[in-house]
Design a protein around this motif. Structure first.
Motif, PDB file in Angstrom:
ATOM      1  N   TYR A   1      16.817  29.605 -33.471  1.00 48.99           N
ATOM      2  CA  TYR A   1      16.651  28.696 -34.627  1.00 48.99           C
ATOM      3  C   TYR A   1      17.859  27.768 -34.787  1.00 48.99           C
ATOM      4  CZ  TYR A   1      13.626  32.720 -35.297  1.00 48.99           C
ATOM      5  OH  TYR A   1      12.755  33.729 -35.081  1.00 48.99           O
ATOM      6  N   ALA A   2      18.296  27.180 -33.674  1.00 46.68           N
ATOM      7  CA  ALA A   2      19.507  26.363 -33.730  1.00 46.68           C
ATOM      8  C   ALA A   2      19.195  24.895 -33.453  1.00 46.68           C
ATOM      9  CB  ALA A   2      20.521  26.902 -32.727  1.00 46.68           C
ATOM     10  N   ASP A   3      18.094  24.404 -34.042  1.00 42.90           N
ATOM     11  CA  ASP A   3      17.670  23.023 -33.769  1.00 42.90           C
ATOM     12  C   ASP A   3      18.758  21.997 -34.071  1.00 42.90           C
ATOM     13  OD1 ASP A   3      15.319  24.026 -33.021  1.00 42.90           O
ATOM     14  OD2 ASP A   3      14.154  23.352 -34.768  1.00 42.90           O
ATOM     15  N   ASP A   4      19.568  22.279 -35.079  1.00 41.32           N
ATOM     16  CA  ASP A   4      20.554  21.300 -35.523  1.00 41.32           C
ATOM     17  C   ASP A   4      21.669  21.077 -34.497  1.00 41.32           C
ATOM     18  OD1 ASP A   4      21.120  19.460 -37.532  1.00 41.32           O
ATOM     19  OD2 ASP A   4      22.712  20.736 -38.355  1.00 41.32           O
ATOM     20  N   ILE A   5      21.846  22.031 -33.578  1.00 44.56           N
ATOM     21  CA  ILE A   5      22.914  21.825 -32.590  1.00 44.56           C
ATOM     22  C   ILE A   5      22.357  21.630 -31.176  1.00 44.56           C
ATOM     23  CG2 ILE A   5      24.724  22.990 -33.900  1.00 44.56           C
ATOM     24  CD1 ILE A   5      24.309  25.446 -32.178  1.00 44.56           C
ATOM     25  N   GLU A   6      21.049  21.434 -31.063  1.00 46.04           N
ATOM     26  CA  GLU A   6      20.458  21.116 -29.762  1.00 46.04           C
ATOM     27  C   GLU A   6      20.942  19.728 -29.323  1.00 46.04           C
ATOM     28  OE1 GLU A   6      18.524  22.717 -27.619  1.00 46.04           O
ATOM     29  OE2 GLU A   6      18.289  24.564 -28.761  1.00 46.04           O
ATOM     30  N   PRO A   7      21.003  19.485 -28.005  1.00 47.08           N
ATOM     31  CA  PRO A   7      21.519  18.205 -27.512  1.00 47.08           C
ATOM     32  C   PRO A   7      20.804  16.992 -28.095  1.00 47.08           C
ATOM     33  CG  PRO A   7      20.509  19.516 -25.744  1.00 47.08           C
ATOM     34  CD  PRO A   7      20.706  20.408 -26.908  1.00 47.08           C
ATOM     35  N   GLU A   8      19.491  17.112 -28.288  1.00 47.08           N
ATOM     36  CA  GLU A   8      18.740  15.956 -28.792  1.00 47.08           C
ATOM     37  C   GLU A   8      19.176  15.601 -30.212  1.00 47.08           C
ATOM     38  OE1 GLU A   8      17.446  18.571 -27.323  1.00 47.08           O
ATOM     39  OE2 GLU A   8      16.551  17.763 -25.493  1.00 47.08           O
ATOM     40  N   ARG A   9      19.480  16.632 -31.005  1.00 50.29           N
ATOM     41  CA  ARG A   9      19.925  16.381 -32.381  1.00 50.29           C
ATOM     42  C   ARG A   9      21.309  15.734 -32.381  1.00 50.29           C
ATOM     43  NH1 ARG A   9      20.015  14.243 -36.758  1.00 50.29           N
ATOM     44  NH2 ARG A   9      21.277  15.155 -38.402  1.00 50.29           N
ATOM     45  N   ILE A  10      22.166  16.223 -31.496  1.00 51.31           N
ATOM     46  CA  ILE A  10      23.506  15.636 -31.418  1.00 51.31           C
ATOM     47  C   ILE A  10      23.410  14.185 -30.956  1.00 51.31           C
ATOM     48  CG2 ILE A  10      25.678  15.762 -30.114  1.00 51.31           C
ATOM     49  CD1 ILE A  10      25.429  18.838 -30.484  1.00 51.31           C
ATOM     50  N   ASP A  11      22.503  13.942 -30.010  1.00 48.95           N
ATOM     51  CA  ASP A  11      22.286  12.576 -29.541  1.00 48.95           C
ATOM     52  C   ASP A  11      21.821  11.682 -30.687  1.00 48.95           C
ATOM     53  OD1 ASP A  11      22.165  10.706 -27.318  1.00 48.95           O
ATOM     54  OD2 ASP A  11      19.993  10.731 -27.635  1.00 48.95           O
ATOM     55  N   GLU A  12      20.977  12.242 -31.532  1.00 49.41           N
ATOM     56  CA  GLU A  12      20.479  11.500 -32.693  1.00 49.41           C
ATOM     57  C   GLU A  12      21.634  11.098 -33.609  1.00 49.41           C
ATOM     58  OE1 GLU A  12      16.440  13.452 -33.673  1.00 49.41           O
ATOM     59  OE2 GLU A  12      17.589  13.452 -35.552  1.00 49.41           O
ATOM     60  N   ILE A  13      22.535  12.048 -33.846  1.00 55.78           N
ATOM     61  CA  ILE A  13      23.678  11.755 -34.727  1.00 55.78           C
ATOM     62  C   ILE A  13      24.557  10.676 -34.102  1.00 55.78           C
ATOM     63  CG2 ILE A  13      25.809  12.729 -35.721  1.00 55.78           C
ATOM     64  CD1 ILE A  13      24.264  15.404 -35.956  1.00 55.78           C
ATOM     65  N   CYS A  14      24.785  10.776 -32.792  1.00 55.19           N
ATOM     66  CA  CYS A  14      25.588   9.759 -32.102  1.00 55.19           C
ATOM     67  C   CYS A  14      24.924   8.398 -32.228  1.00 55.19           C
ATOM     68  CB  CYS A  14      25.743  10.119 -30.632  1.00 55.19           C
ATOM     69  SG  CYS A  14      26.667  11.630 -30.363  1.00 55.19           S
ATOM     70  N   THR A  15      23.598   8.357 -32.067  1.00 53.88           N
ATOM     71  CA  THR A  15      22.882   7.093 -32.163  1.00 53.88           C
ATOM     72  C   THR A  15      22.983   6.529 -33.577  1.00 53.88           C
ATOM     73  OG1 THR A  15      21.345   7.994 -30.549  1.00 53.88           O
ATOM     74  CG2 THR A  15      20.670   5.971 -31.656  1.00 53.88           C
ATOM     75  N   GLU A  16      22.806   7.418 -34.561  1.00 58.63           N
ATOM     76  CA  GLU A  16      22.871   6.959 -35.953  1.00 58.63           C
ATOM     77  C   GLU A  16      24.247   6.413 -36.298  1.00 58.63           C
ATOM     78  OE1 GLU A  16      21.662  10.378 -38.216  1.00 58.63           O
ATOM     79  OE2 GLU A  16      19.599  10.200 -37.461  1.00 58.63           O
ATOM     80  N   THR A  17      25.314   7.046 -35.786  1.00 57.54           N
ATOM     81  CA  THR A  17      26.653   6.649 -36.218  1.00 57.54           C
ATOM     82  C   THR A  17      27.319   5.642 -35.293  1.00 57.54           C
ATOM     83  OG1 THR A  17      27.622   8.571 -35.104  1.00 57.54           O
ATOM     84  CG2 THR A  17      27.094   8.818 -37.434  1.00 57.54           C
ATOM     85  N   MET A  18      26.914   5.613 -34.002  1.00 59.97           N
ATOM     86  CA  MET A  18      27.592   4.722 -33.057  1.00 59.97           C
ATOM     87  C   MET A  18      26.667   3.735 -32.370  1.00 59.97           C
ATOM     88  SD  MET A  18      30.740   5.570 -33.387  1.00 59.97           S
ATOM     89  CE  MET A  18      31.419   4.512 -32.143  1.00 59.97           C
ATOM     90  N   GLY A  19      25.370   3.789 -32.648  1.00 60.02           N
ATOM     91  CA  GLY A  19      24.443   2.865 -32.006  1.00 60.02           C
ATOM     92  C   GLY A  19      23.844   3.456 -30.739  1.00 60.02           C
ATOM     93  N   PRO A  20      22.870   2.721 -30.171  1.00 59.14           N
ATOM     94  CA  PRO A  20      22.132   3.289 -29.029  1.00 59.14           C
ATOM     95  C   PRO A  20      22.991   3.472 -27.779  1.00 59.14           C
ATOM     96  CG  PRO A  20      21.477   1.006 -29.443  1.00 59.14           C
ATOM     97  CD  PRO A  20      22.342   1.413 -30.589  1.00 59.14           C
ATOM     98  N   HIS A  21      24.002   2.632 -27.583  1.00 57.34           N
ATOM     99  CA  HIS A  21      24.841   2.783 -26.385  1.00 57.34           C
ATOM    100  C   HIS A  21      26.113   3.532 -26.776  1.00 57.34           C
ATOM    101  CE1 HIS A  21      22.147  -0.053 -24.501  1.00 57.34           C
ATOM    102  NE2 HIS A  21      22.334  -0.873 -25.528  1.00 57.34           N
ATOM    103  N   HIS A  22      26.023   4.857 -26.856  1.00 53.11           N
ATOM    104  CA  HIS A  22      27.169   5.587 -27.382  1.00 53.11           C
ATOM    105  C   HIS A  22      27.846   6.471 -26.344  1.00 53.11           C
ATOM    106  CE1 HIS A  22      23.456   7.942 -28.248  1.00 53.11           C
ATOM    107  NE2 HIS A  22      24.144   8.799 -27.519  1.00 53.11           N
ATOM    108  N   MET A  23      27.557   6.237 -25.057  1.00 48.19           N
ATOM    109  CA  MET A  23      28.221   7.072 -24.056  1.00 48.19           C
ATOM    110  C   MET A  23      29.469   6.365 -23.544  1.00 48.19           C
ATOM    111  SD  MET A  23      26.304   9.646 -24.210  1.00 48.19           S
ATOM    112  CE  MET A  23      26.866  10.766 -22.924  1.00 48.19           C
ATOM    113  N   THR A  24      30.455   7.152 -23.186  1.00 46.96           N
ATOM    114  CA  THR A  24      31.687   6.555 -22.681  1.00 46.96           C
ATOM    115  C   THR A  24      32.155   7.339 -21.457  1.00 46.96           C
ATOM    116  OG1 THR A  24      33.993   6.059 -23.222  1.00 46.96           O
ATOM    117  CG2 THR A  24      32.991   7.815 -24.474  1.00 46.96           C
ATOM    118  N   GLY A  25      32.970   6.682 -20.619  1.00 47.69           N
ATOM    119  CA  GLY A  25      33.331   7.299 -19.350  1.00 47.69           C
ATOM    120  C   GLY A  25      34.824   7.326 -19.104  1.00 47.69           C
ATOM    121  N   CYS A  26      35.222   8.116 -18.115  1.00 42.67           N
ATOM    122  CA  CYS A  26      36.605   8.120 -17.656  1.00 42.67           C
ATOM    123  C   CYS A  26      36.803   6.928 -16.721  1.00 42.67           C
ATOM    124  CB  CYS A  26      36.912   9.397 -16.898  1.00 42.67           C
ATOM    125  SG  CYS A  26      36.725  10.874 -17.890  1.00 42.67           S
TER     126      CYS A  26
END
Lengths: 164, 646
Positions: B266-291
């Motif tokens: 019952y850990a839906d809130d910490i599943e990767p898709e949920r975290i991705d949602e939070i990143c999208t909401e707070t940083m926009g659709p292109h929220h990945m960054t690299g080394c």
């Protein structure tokens, strides 16, 4: 057909591969200090913006050059430097509104993007297409599409709110 | 060229700094990065040095390919004797520091002694300066980096720093660069802290001449296409490492409640898709960054959405943060995972170790081994988010009896707590395990039991085990560059053939660490990624040095053996629960209770495990006790060590 570099900073992941391949392809060395493109970063906000020459139509660097070393290449349409004439006065560095002209302290010359003669390596290597090389007339096409999508989504939402 | 990058010897006690070139013969034996670090550590420390004393040697390096035209070569490696395990200390991080160090003229720094007061190193175009760090002491990792840039008036400075945890000698404090790139494991931050070394700042504009630039550029393009065509990297590039947690949790391969269960329900809130949602909401659709120079861009940018830290920017959270602040303590809120990740980044401590050690303390509390007197009234129960984050703070700042006790690491803490607390400590060689559960995967269990820096998932993990590749494919991978016709099994629950896989992966990852490349760019999570046959080419085009795939294999084997020699010198013995190649009893005695049908009921068979270790030693050319035989040392040219070539 005239092609231009299109920069979409939102897509930039900040990896700086563009800087690396620029210096390797132009100088055979890896050294961002010699790159013609630079990713400007606000790391604490997660904001990265690749900055390079925009090949302006009314280019201040051409107007300001006291020895006419900078001119527009008539075949390809991009701004070029004639190093035979350039005296390294850096006037162009001063007037460029984007800071796209670099002064290399290593070679003591002004450096700027030459679009790699028509195959810009930064665009070729940028997987996410934060830097892309496209025909000038398509420059705003993707933005139009995005805006249109927003508009249609808004209209759909409005239609749901106020049914006929 | 990359080969003219130097090595610097810095004595913080005397202020003496000496720089030397790295001879090509040394490169041919150890390449660079982690391998050469291991050689330097073995040669520059004496048996039994105090890991937090001035005689411990801290080594910082980039790989031989770092900052060349080879994809994703941004890894910084740090080595010293570990204050957590008192064996090999070793960590590896991405970001932008190592390339900057290379442009500043250096590939390796060997730091000895202890400064009288806080200092930092400033490395700029071949010059090294020891500078006063009084104003930096006490600052968080990000504040320190920003303050250095301000002081030296250069936005492009990259620094590798410690936070308050390192200053407070928390034995699993990390070193950090950028917002979240951390060399987390084995407490290298505490070693820096013990030397009064707050930071190493680098900035360089020195050319790295590429031997064959056009070929290097074109080969890099081919490399990139190969790397980005792998599905696993495409997934990493969208969801980051949390996708692994999503997959393994649904299967039943993550440890929760300190090994009581193997799935976080019952850990839906910490599943990767949920975290991705939070990143999208707070940083926009292109929220990945690299080394530096990397196309995988596996870390997400986010702002904490709610709670007392709402609006704070950070990067990650990685797979390990999901385990540390989600699965392990059985907390199920995204806010807790994102906040926990932010706190460890800022204070500079290993997220994995701190999550694991707090989960252990939680079980002890629930069992009554720890009482509310020990916790100063804190209800240290599973699922108590507030207690979890409070404990993170107490450990980093060594507050209260328990905070101070846990800051010394699992084994010393278990000795202080007493009773049977040690039985519940899930560790190998004194380092707590990752939150993954290896009971259904004997190959991976062997990997963590035998890894040179203690329990570790990045030293020799045959992670492609879980893909059930056809045996013919496995044979193609694992018979190269050294022929192997022994048993192999594509069944993850099997024991046969696994020792060879672990041995092969160990050499593969060592090679990658010597080159300075990230592990996502080799046979780690994807079977089609670059491998031994690709590296000679990339080495030749960039440095001009010629190697065969077998040469690189031999170098990797040599470097692994040097690490083994170091550990043996520091007291590693095969079956020692605190210092050996073995696992906590729970792996053998308690079966998995949750997960998919192939996981439920799984546990490691003691006899078969012992046989795996035996076989693993045979592949290495080690005796029954895990000691390299004289023939093995001679074959690898290590019979004269320490040889002091550098």
């Amino acid at each position: 057909m005239e092609k231009v570099l299109k920069i979409d900073y939102q897509k930039c992941t900040g990896c700086r591969l563009c800087e690396l391949v620029c210096s390797v392809s132009h100088h055979g060395v890896s050294n961002p200090a010699r790159s013609r493109i630079k990713v400007v970063k606000w790391e604490a906000e997660g904001l990265y913006v690749p900055m390079t020459c925009q090949q302006c139509e009314d280019a201040p660097c051409i107007s300001v050059c006291p020895v006419k070393a900078t001119s527009r290449d008539e075949n390809d349409g991009f701004v070029v430097i004639d190093y035979e004439k350039c005296i390294g006065c850096r006037s162009c560095v001063t007037v460029c509104p984007f800071g796209a002209r670099n002064y290399s302290t290593i070679d003591k010359v002004v450096l700027k993007c030459d679009l790699c003669g028509g195959d810009p390596q930064c665009a070729r290597f940028c997987e996410v297409k934060a830097v892309d090389f496209i025909s000038a007339d398509r420059l705003s096409q993707s933005k139009k599409k995005d805006a249109a999508k927003r508009l249609s989504t808004a209209q759909k939402a409005a239609a749901t709110l106020y049914p006929e | 060229m990359a080969l003219n990058r130097k090595i610097a010897y810095i004595d913080l006690s005397t202020g003496k700094i000496e720089t030397k070139p790295i001879p090509v013969e040394v490169r041919r034996k150890f390449l660079g990065g982690r391998g050469l670090d291991a050689y330097l550590l073995y040669n520059h420390t004496k048996k039994g040095v105090d890991s937090l004393g001035p005689k411990n040697t801290l080594i910082v390096s980039g790989g031989i390919l770092t900052a060349t035209c080879a994809s994703a070569t941004a890894r910084t490696h740090v080595m010293a004797k570990s204050p957590l395990t008192n064996l090999l200390g070793s960590c590896n991080m991405g970001g932008f520091f190592a390339p900057e160090l290379a442009w500043a003229g250096f590939h390796h720094l060997v730091i000895k002694g202890k400064a009288k007061k806080p200092v930092y190193l400033w490395i700029h175009n071949g010059e090294i300066e020891i500078r006063d760090a009084a104003s930096l002491w006490g600052l968080t990792t990000t504040e320190t980096q920003w303050a250095i840039r301000k002081e030296l008036d250069d936005e492009d400075i990259k620094s590798m720093v410690i936070g308050p945890a390192g200053e407070n000698l928390v034995r699993f404090a990390n070193v950090m660069t950028g917002i979240k790139n951390s060399g987390g494991r084995t407490g290298m931050g505490a070693v820096m802290g013990s030397k009064n070394l707050k930071a190493i700042a680098a900035r360089g504009t020195m050319d790295i001449k590429i031997a064959h630039p056009i070929d290097a550029l074109e080969f890099n393009k081919r490399f990139i296409d190969q790397i980005t065509s792998a599905k696993v990297n495409q997934t990493q590039g969208t969801l980051g490492t949390p996708f692994i947690w999503g997959a393994t949790n649904s299967w039943g391969g993550v440890r929760t409640r300190n090994f009581q269960y193997n799935q976080c329900e019952y850990a839906d809130d910490i599943e990767p898709e949920r975290i991705d949602e939070i990143c999208t909401e707070t940083m926009g659709p292109h929220h990945m960054t690299g080394c530096f120079g990397c196309q995988v861009h596996c870390r997400a940018k986010y702002k904490i959405p709610t709670g007392p830290y709402a609006g704070k920017y950070d990067e990650g959270p990685e797979y390990t943060s999901q385990g540390a602040f989600g699965g392990e303590p059985d907390c199920k809120s995204a806010e807790t995972v994102l906040t926990g990740n932010h706190l460890v980044n800022q204070w500079g401590v290993d997220n994995l170790e701190i999550g694991s050690i707090i989960a252990w303390a939680m079980e002890l509390y629930e069992l009554g081994i720890l009482t509310s007197k020990d916790t100063d009234g804190l209800e240290l129960r599973f699922g108590n988010d507030e207690a979890l984050l409070e404990m993170v703070r107490r450990i980093c700042f060594r507050e209260g009896w328990l905070g101070d006790t846990l800051a010394d690491g699992g084994i010393p803490a278990s000795e202080k707590i007493g009773k049977n607390s040690f039985d519940y400590l899930i560790q190998v060689k004194g380092m707590n395990n990752l939150h993954s559960d290896e009971r259904a995967t004997p190959g991976l269990a062997l990997n963590i039991a035998t890894a040179s820096r203690g329990s570790d998932h990045l030293r020799s993990r045959p992670a492609i085990d879980l893909y059930h590749l056809p045996e013919a494919v496995l044979r193609k991978i694992y018979s190269n560059p050294v022929p192997y016709d022994g048993p192999l099994s594509s069944e993850h629950t099997e024991y046969i053939g696994k020792p060879w896989q672990v041995f092969w992966q160990e050499n593969c990852y060592m090679a990658v660490d010597c080159l300075g490349i990230c592990k996502y760019h080799t046979t780690f999570l994807g079977a089609t990624l670059p491998n031994f046959e690709d590296w000679p080419k990339v080495l030749y085009y960039n440095t001009g040095l010629e190697f065969t795939p077998k040469d690189i294999w031999d170098i990797a084997e040599r470097c692994n053996n040097i690490e083994r020699l170091f550990n043996l010198r520091e007291g590693l013995t095969r079956d020692d629960l605190k210092k050996g190649d073995t696992l906590n009893h729970r792996y053998f005695d308690e079966p998995c209770l949750r997960g998919a049908p192939d996981v439920i009921g799984a546990k490691i068979d003691r006899k078969k495990f012992k046989k795996m270790v035996d076989e693993f030693y045979v592949h290495h050319g080690w005796d029954k006790n895990g000691v390299p035989t004289p023939e093995t040392l001679k074959r690898l040219g290590l019979d004269q060590e320490p040889s002091h070539l550098l």
